[in-house]
Design a protein around this motif. Structure first.
Motif, PDB file in Angstrom:
ATOM      1  N   MET A  82      47.368   2.246  51.799  1.00  0.00           N
ATOM      2  CA  MET A  82      46.561   1.291  52.557  1.00  0.00           C
ATOM      3  C   MET A  82      46.811  -0.142  52.107  1.00  0.00           C
ATOM      4  O   MET A  82      46.641  -1.071  52.889  1.00  0.00           O
ATOM      5  CB  MET A  82      45.072   1.621  52.436  1.00  0.00           C
ATOM      6  N   THR A  83      47.222  -0.335  50.870  1.00  0.00           N
ATOM      7  CA  THR A  83      47.483  -1.693  50.386  1.00  0.00           C
ATOM      8  C   THR A  83      48.728  -2.296  51.037  1.00  0.00           C
ATOM      9  O   THR A  83      48.946  -3.502  50.941  1.00  0.00           O
ATOM     10  CB  THR A  83      47.630  -1.731  48.860  1.00  0.00           C
ATOM     11  N   ASP A  84      49.533  -1.476  51.690  1.00  0.00           N
ATOM     12  CA  ASP A  84      50.722  -1.970  52.388  1.00  0.00           C
ATOM     13  C   ASP A  84      50.393  -2.552  53.763  1.00  0.00           C
ATOM     14  O   ASP A  84      51.232  -3.204  54.367  1.00  0.00           O
ATOM     15  CB  ASP A  84      51.752  -0.851  52.564  1.00  0.00           C
ATOM     16  N   TYR A  85      49.187  -2.296  54.247  1.00  0.00           N
ATOM     17  CA  TYR A  85      48.765  -2.805  55.552  1.00  0.00           C
ATOM     18  C   TYR A  85      48.048  -4.138  55.381  1.00  0.00           C
ATOM     19  O   TYR A  85      47.512  -4.429  54.319  1.00  0.00           O
ATOM     20  CB  TYR A  85      47.826  -1.802  56.240  1.00  0.00           C
ATOM     21  N   PRO A  86      47.980  -4.941  56.434  1.00  0.00           N
ATOM     22  CA  PRO A  86      47.224  -6.200  56.357  1.00  0.00           C
ATOM     23  C   PRO A  86      45.746  -5.921  56.046  1.00  0.00           C
ATOM     24  O   PRO A  86      45.240  -4.827  56.320  1.00  0.00           O
ATOM     25  CB  PRO A  86      47.372  -6.795  57.759  1.00  0.00           C
ATOM     26  N   PRO A  87      45.042  -6.909  55.501  1.00  0.00           N
ATOM     27  CA  PRO A  87      43.633  -6.712  55.129  1.00  0.00           C
ATOM     28  C   PRO A  87      42.727  -6.301  56.285  1.00  0.00           C
ATOM     29  O   PRO A  87      41.703  -5.667  56.059  1.00  0.00           O
ATOM     30  CB  PRO A  87      43.212  -8.081  54.580  1.00  0.00           C
ATOM     31  N   ASP A  88      43.092  -6.634  57.527  1.00  0.00           N
ATOM     32  CA  ASP A  88      42.230  -6.271  58.654  1.00  0.00           C
ATOM     33  C   ASP A  88      42.478  -4.854  59.169  1.00  0.00           C
ATOM     34  O   ASP A  88      41.814  -4.407  60.105  1.00  0.00           O
ATOM     35  CB  ASP A  88      42.341  -7.292  59.786  1.00  0.00           C
ATOM     36  N   ALA A  89      43.395  -4.124  58.553  1.00  0.00           N
ATOM     37  CA  ALA A  89      43.613  -2.723  58.928  1.00  0.00           C
ATOM     38  C   ALA A  89      42.402  -1.907  58.485  1.00  0.00           C
ATOM     39  O   ALA A  89      41.843  -2.127  57.408  1.00  0.00           O
ATOM     40  CB  ALA A  89      44.877  -2.187  58.278  1.00  0.00           C
ATOM     41  N   LYS A  90      42.002  -0.964  59.314  1.00  0.00           N
ATOM     42  CA  LYS A  90      40.811  -0.158  59.030  1.00  0.00           C
ATOM     43  C   LYS A  90      41.200   1.313  58.940  1.00  0.00           C
ATOM     44  O   LYS A  90      41.731   1.880  59.898  1.00  0.00           O
ATOM     45  CB  LYS A  90      39.783  -0.360  60.150  1.00  0.00           C
TER      46      LYS A  90
END
Length: 103
Positions: free
Chosen positions: A47-55
């Motif tokens: 999940m840390t590979d996704y942008p901060p707004d990824a849910k």
């Protein structure tokens, strides 16, 4: 910022982010109105590979074979690359039946 998110992922489990710490899962992430169906042996770190707004919407226990099954099952909703889908009714109903973490 990425380093902070990775540290948070490790602290959320109370363990390091090594592969053996978490089960293999198929995860469902929402980003910019689309749903990503993916596989990981450490989804919190992933999940840390996704942008901060990824849910993170949900996870289900299973490996690559389950991911392949889900990608085929929901292929009618595919929008871009193989793993990205629109919010189709069957897909969203499936996600609603799953937990948000594998813990």
């Amino acid at each position: 910022m990425l380093a902070k998110r990775k540290a948070a992922a490790r602290s959320n489990t109370g363990k390091s982010s090594r592969k053996a710490d978490l089960p293999e899962v198929v995860y469902y992430v929402e980003l910019h109105g689309s749903i990503k169906i993916g596989y990981s042996s450490n989804y919190l770190s992933r999940m840390t590979d996704y942008p901060p707004d990824a849910k993170l919407l949900a996870v289900e226990l299973g490996g690559r074979s389950l991911e392949t099954k889900r990608l085929r099952e929901f292929q009618e909703y595919r929008v871009a690359r193989r793993e990205w889908h629109s919010k189709g009714s069957r897909l969203m109903e499936h996600i609603a039946t799953l937990p948000r973490s594998a813990a």
